[in-house]
Design a protein around this motif. Structure first.
Motif, PDB file in Angstrom:
ATOM      1  N   ILE A 122       0.841  -1.208   0.000  1.00 35.29           N
ATOM      2  CA  ILE A 122       0.000   0.000   0.000  1.00 35.29           C
ATOM      3  C   ILE A 122       0.872   1.253   0.000  1.00 35.29           C
ATOM      4  N   ALA A 123       1.885   1.263   0.866  1.00 35.05           N
ATOM      5  CA  ALA A 123       2.727   2.453   1.026  1.00 35.05           C
ATOM      6  C   ALA A 123       3.565   2.747  -0.210  1.00 35.05           C
ATOM      7  N   THR A 124       4.047   1.699  -0.896  1.00 36.62           N
ATOM      8  CA  THR A 124       4.923   1.912  -2.053  1.00 36.62           C
ATOM      9  C   THR A 124       4.144   2.113  -3.346  1.00 36.62           C
ATOM     10  N   ALA A 125       2.862   1.754  -3.339  1.00 43.45           N
ATOM     11  CA  ALA A 125       2.027   1.863  -4.549  1.00 43.45           C
ATOM     12  C   ALA A 125       2.702   1.173  -5.745  1.00 43.45           C
ATOM     13  N   GLY A 126       3.352   0.062  -5.465  1.00 41.57           N
ATOM     14  CA  GLY A 126       3.960  -0.721  -6.538  1.00 41.57           C
ATOM     15  C   GLY A 126       5.395  -0.360  -6.881  1.00 41.57           C
ATOM     16  N   LEU A 127       5.971   0.626  -6.210  1.00 39.93           N
ATOM     17  CA  LEU A 127       7.348   1.008  -6.505  1.00 39.93           C
ATOM     18  C   LEU A 127       8.307  -0.086  -6.043  1.00 39.93           C
ATOM     19  N   GLU A 128       9.184  -0.522  -6.939  1.00 42.52           N
ATOM     20  CA  GLU A 128      10.152  -1.576  -6.631  1.00 42.52           C
ATOM     21  C   GLU A 128      11.566  -1.004  -6.576  1.00 42.52           C
ATOM     22  N   THR A 129      12.385  -1.599  -5.732  1.00 47.21           N
ATOM     23  CA  THR A 129      13.793  -1.214  -5.688  1.00 47.21           C
ATOM     24  C   THR A 129      14.538  -1.863  -6.855  1.00 47.21           C
ATOM     25  N   ASP A 130      15.592  -1.218  -7.308  1.00 43.26           N
ATOM     26  CA  ASP A 130      16.451  -1.795  -8.343  1.00 43.26           C
ATOM     27  C   ASP A 130      17.586  -2.604  -7.735  1.00 43.26           C
ATOM     28  N   LEU A 131      18.012  -2.197  -6.545  1.00 45.61           N
ATOM     29  CA  LEU A 131      19.122  -2.872  -5.885  1.00 45.61           C
ATOM     30  C   LEU A 131      19.071  -2.573  -4.396  1.00 45.61           C
ATOM     31  N   VAL A 132      19.276  -3.615  -3.583  1.00 48.03           N
ATOM     32  CA  VAL A 132      19.338  -3.453  -2.129  1.00 48.03           C
ATOM     33  C   VAL A 132      20.711  -3.921  -1.668  1.00 48.03           C
ATOM     34  N   LEU A 133      21.449  -3.028  -1.012  1.00 44.31           N
ATOM     35  CA  LEU A 133      22.758  -3.350  -0.457  1.00 44.31           C
ATOM     36  C   LEU A 133      22.593  -3.568   1.047  1.00 44.31           C
TER      37      LEU A 133
END
Length: 212
Positions: A122-133
């Motif tokens: 809900i909070a991200t509204a579908g936004l995905e990360t490209d890379l997580v370090l």
């Protein structure tokens, strides 16, 4: 302009991610890339107020309330800062994002992870990360670093050692579950070695990264 990249820095207290965000930003700028550095909580004006509430020492907050405040901060951050800058083609370096909530409120506090995942969607509204370090560090080492820094410990840093160990275990589990998204970095190394490693990882995972 094309879509930017969202690079998230995760880890336990004192893992060194704040220093590495600054070094990574300087490196990307040297390559001619537009960079935005931000954080959660506190990446917007509203988020700054929420951060003060969440991290103020000696301010008791119910775990469910804590989880919802983090979600509120994230929703505002995504709409006001992350999406516009990504749409403008910028590289966004974010100090904590969705995996922090899973690690801290899910594994640390023991709240329902399925519920947290739903709130994150809900909070991200579908936004995905490209890379997580993920900066992997023994919690005792990280907390000792924070104490040596001379900074006043915030509400999270004041939690008992068992809480921080559960958070760390949460990151271990998440990294094992999402190897395509989360890249482990040994945070026991010196900052120069870690930065070289980050640059190699970014060049590998972010295909349109400008290289010299």
């Amino acid at each position: 302009m094309g879509k930017g990249k969202l690079i998230v820095f995760e880890g336990v207290e004192g893992c060194g991610k704040t220093t590495q965000i600054q070094l990574t930003s300087e490196w990307l700028v040297s390559l001619g890339i537009s960079v935005v550095v931000t954080r959660e909580p506190g990446g917007t004006d509203l988020g700054t107020h929420l951060r003060n509430l969440l991290l103020e020492a000696n301010n008791p907050i119910d775990p469910r309330t804590e989880m919802l405040l983090y979600a509120a901060d994230r929703a505002q951050h995504v709409e006001q800062k992350l999406k516009p800058n990504l749409a403008a083609g910028k590289y966004v370096l974010c100090d904590r994002f969705t995996y922090s909530t899973i690690a801290y409120q899910g594994y640390g506090r023991g709240l329902d992870i399925n519920l947290i995942n739903q709130l994150n969607r809900i909070a991200t509204a579908g936004l995905e990360t490209d890379l997580v370090l993920w900066f992997d560090l023994n919690v005792e080492t990280g907390l000792a670093r924070k104490r040596r820094s001379g900074e006043v410990a915030d509400r999270m840093e004041q939690e008992k050692l068992d809480f921080h160990r559960r958070v760390q275990q949460g990151y271990v589990t998440l990294a094992a579950t999402h190897p395509e998204k989360i890249v482990r970095i040994n945070a026991n190394q010196d900052k120069e070695t870690i930065q070289i490693e980050i640059q190699k990882i970014c060049a590998k995972y972010l295909q349109n990264l400008i290289t010299t």
